[in-house]
Structures are given as C-alpha cells and as structure tokens.
Design an enzyme around this catalytic site. Structure first.
Site, PDB file in Angstrom:
ATOM      1  N   ASP A 185       4.267  68.340  40.562  1.00  0.00           N
ATOM      2  CA  ASP A 185       3.765  68.090  39.379  1.00  0.00           C
ATOM      3  C   ASP A 185       2.813  66.949  38.808  1.00  0.00           C
ATOM      4  O   ASP A 185       2.457  66.769  37.863  1.00  0.00           O
ATOM      5  CB  ASP A 185       5.190  67.826  38.276  1.00  0.00           C
ATOM      6  CG  ASP A 185       6.188  66.853  38.941  1.00  0.00           C
ATOM      7  OD1 ASP A 185       5.695  66.329  39.875  1.00  0.00           O
ATOM      8  OD2 ASP A 185       7.337  66.915  38.341  1.00  0.00           O
ATOM      9  N   HIS A 241      16.328  62.914  40.372  1.00  0.00           N
ATOM     10  CA  HIS A 241      16.699  62.142  39.047  1.00  0.00           C
ATOM     11  C   HIS A 241      18.327  61.907  38.988  1.00  0.00           C
ATOM     12  O   HIS A 241      18.838  60.934  38.183  1.00  0.00           O
ATOM     13  CB  HIS A 241      16.702  62.800  37.788  1.00  0.00           C
ATOM     14  CG  HIS A 241      14.975  62.793  37.579  1.00  0.00           C
ATOM     15  ND1 HIS A 241      14.119  61.685  37.671  1.00  0.00           N
ATOM     16  CD2 HIS A 241      14.071  63.965  37.342  1.00  0.00           C
ATOM     17  CE1 HIS A 241      12.750  62.102  37.351  1.00  0.00           C
ATOM     18  NE2 HIS A 241      12.811  63.439  37.151  1.00  0.00           N
ATOM     19  N   HIS A 260       7.210  62.185  38.564  1.00  0.00           N
ATOM     20  CA  HIS A 260       8.192  61.547  37.803  1.00  0.00           C
ATOM     21  C   HIS A 260       8.943  60.260  38.980  1.00  0.00           C
ATOM     22  O   HIS A 260       8.995  60.773  40.199  1.00  0.00           O
ATOM     23  CB  HIS A 260       9.232  62.330  37.106  1.00  0.00           C
ATOM     24  CG  HIS A 260       8.711  63.315  36.301  1.00  0.00           C
ATOM     25  ND1 HIS A 260       8.548  64.670  36.751  1.00  0.00           N
ATOM     26  CD2 HIS A 260       8.433  63.125  34.988  1.00  0.00           C
ATOM     27  CE1 HIS A 260       8.084  65.376  35.628  1.00  0.00           C
ATOM     28  NE2 HIS A 260       8.175  64.477  34.476  1.00  0.00           N
ATOM     29  N   ASP A 278       6.643  63.014  43.683  1.00  0.00           N
ATOM     30  CA  ASP A 278       6.777  63.601  42.358  1.00  0.00           C
ATOM     31  C   ASP A 278       6.185  62.837  41.272  1.00  0.00           C
ATOM     32  O   ASP A 278       6.100  61.726  41.397  1.00  0.00           O
ATOM     33  CB  ASP A 278       8.257  63.853  42.206  1.00  0.00           C
ATOM     34  CG  ASP A 278       8.586  64.855  41.068  1.00  0.00           C
ATOM     35  OD1 ASP A 278       9.058  65.979  41.111  1.00  0.00           O
ATOM     36  OD2 ASP A 278       8.430  64.361  39.845  1.00  0.00           O
TER      37      ASP A 278
HETATM   38 ZN   LIG Z   1       8.688  65.645  38.415  1.00  0.00          ZN
END
Ligand SMILES: [Zn+2]
Length: 307
Positions: free
Chosen positions: A241, A121, A160, A158
């Site tokens: 995740d 991120h 996200h 991931d």
């Molecule tokens: Zn994540």
C-alpha cells in the site's frame, strides 16, 4: 521457493465497499500464476490454538474462533468478522507456520504466503485494522519456540506501522522489528523514539516521500540494524500500500522499490540466515499495484524471471 494460500482466505467477507476485499487476494494469485507458472504452491493448514496462543490471548482466540457469527459483525469500524472469517484467519496464520517449517527444515529456502486477512495490526489481545491474528508474529514465535532460533527479524514495509507486531515483541529481544511507514497515518504509532528494548527500529516517512527517501531510510538506518542483528530467519510483512496507485496512503513508491528492498533483504539473509526468508502478504488496496508489486517481490524472493 514455495507459495502458500488457501481458498478460505477468499471467503472472508468484509462487506460491500470495504478496502480489504477478496478481489485483492484474487489479483495477487492471478498475477503470480501468470508470471511464475512453475511456482510450488501449497494449501495452508489451520494454525493450532497452541501456535496462536504463543502471541495472542485466550480472549482474542475466543472472539475470532468462537463467536461463529451468522452475519457480519464489526469488531471495530474497520475490522469485520464474517461467518467465514475464523477459517480464513486460521489458514492465514497456518500458512505462516507451514512456511516457517518448510524454510527451517530446508524444504525450501524461501516462501511467500498469499493470504488474507492481513495481520500486522493485531496485538496480543486486540483484532484491529482489518487484522484478526498476527500471522507474521505467529511465524516468528514458531521459529523461536519450535525451531529453537535465537534471532528472528520481522521486516515490515507495509505503508502502515505494524503496531501489533511491535507490541507483541517490544520486550522480546529474540525478535528484531524493523518498519518503514507513512507518518502521520493509521494507527498513529511507529515513532522514532519507540525502541522497545532496543529491538525496535521505526522509520516514519512523510506523505509524498517517494522512492529516494524510502530507499535512504532502509539503506541508512534499517538495513544496518538488520545486518548487526545477524538474523537466523527473515520474515517479511509485505504490504504493497506504499505504491503510488494505492488509495489509502500517499508514500508514492514504485513496484521496483519492493524488488530493490527484497533484494537487499535477501543479501543479508544470505550472509546470516542461510538465505532463509518467508514473506506474508499484508496490505495493498489497488488491484493493479498489488499484481505488479507482488510479482516484483516474488521475483526478487525466488530468483525466478517473471514470464
Ligand atoms: Zn497497510
């Protein structure tokens, strides 16, 4: 197969109740040591400022490295800088650089970096979403600038979207960025139409997608793009995740899905990259899922049978 970590990554202290906690890395390390007693472990060096400046601004380096907080400071509601965080971030990015060197010099064909904080991120100038430096991006930039590679792929599974990685490379066609992720979900980027200069491929997946839709997205859309790109190096942003046990998302994957995808990536890396792959731990917030998924991933990456 090499594995890289550093004790400083356990000392990054995000505070009580924070999902991105030291126990995550401890669970991964314990699981890998138990499953693969012969894994070739190395202690990560620090990334240099020069290596970080290939993808980050001097201002972000200054925030992370020069703040030297005496207690926890929140950079945003999710992202914490503790007294030990600068060292952890330097070792996480340093692991990425060292693993890249090892793979490019032929010391190992594969490497896994068991590190935290995660990185995908973090944009060029903003630490966010638990991430301080974008270690996978630092690795890709090192492979290009130092290793003189012309085509490096970053594969991000991931749950996200790796908004930081995409932002850093969306106008650099030497890097291909492929991401599957739950959508809608933090950070609310990674839509299909985000294509960069043709080097970005996103596969947003609705909550509850499960194994079949996840595998179909890779098989039908993302892996063909990777094959066409003919990567000279494959870098994986390995967040676990997406597993059904994870408390932060609802993608409903199984540990075996990560083994399946890793095997697919290894096949393509074998065809174009001399088998060269390195993988960075990103997210994953259920300790049991982290243990199972990291073993499944490293088994596929290394070809070792878990004990
Ligand atoms: Zn994540």
């Amino acid at each position: 197969m090499q594995a890289w970590t550093h004790p400083a990554c356990l000392a990054h202290d995000t505070g009580p109740g924070h999902a991105e906690r030291p126990e995550r890395l401890r669970a991964v390390l314990d699981a890998l040591h138990a499953a693969f007693p012969t894994l070739d472990w190395h202690e990560a060096p620090r990334a240099t400022r020069g290596q970080l400046l290939r993808v980050h601004t001097p201002e972000l380096l200054s925030t992370v490295l020069d703040t030297q907080p005496t207690s926890r400071v929140h950079l945003d509601p999710d992202t914490v800088l503790s007294p030990a965080s600068a060292e952890a971030a330097l070792r996480a990015a340093g692991a990425a650089v060292a693993a890249t060197e090892a793979v490019l010099h032929g010391d190992a064909k594969r490497a896994f970096c068991a590190v935290r904080p995660p990185g995908h991120h973090a944009t060029g100038d903003v630490a966010m979403g638990f991430c301080l430096f974008n270690s996978a991006a630092v690795a890709a930039a090192h492979a290009i600038e130092h290793g003189k590679l012309e085509r490096v792929a970053i594969i991000d599974f991931d749950v996200h979207h790796g908004n930081g990685t995409q932002a850093i490379f969306e106008h650099d066609t030497r890097v291909l960025y492929l991401s599957s992720h739950q959508s809608p979900l933090y950070p609310d980027t990674g839509y299909l139409e985000e294509r960069g200069d043709g080097n970005i491929f996103n596969a947003p997946l609705p909550p509850g997608s499960g194994s079949d839709r996840f595998r179909a997205a890779w098989r039908d859309r993302l892996l063909p793009a990777l094959e066409d790109f003919r990567p000279q190096l494959v870098i994986v942003s390995a967040g676990f995740d997406g597993h059904w046990r994870d408390p932060l998302a609802q993608l409903q994957l199984q540990a075996d899905d990560y083994a399946w995808l890793t095997n697919q990536l290894a096949t393509i890396a074998g065809r174009h990259a001399g088998g060269r792959m390195l993988s960075m731990l990103e997210g994953g917030y259920d300790l049991q899922a982290l243990a199972e998924c990291s073993v499944a991933h490293v088994a596929a990456l290394s070809g070792l049978q878990p004990a």
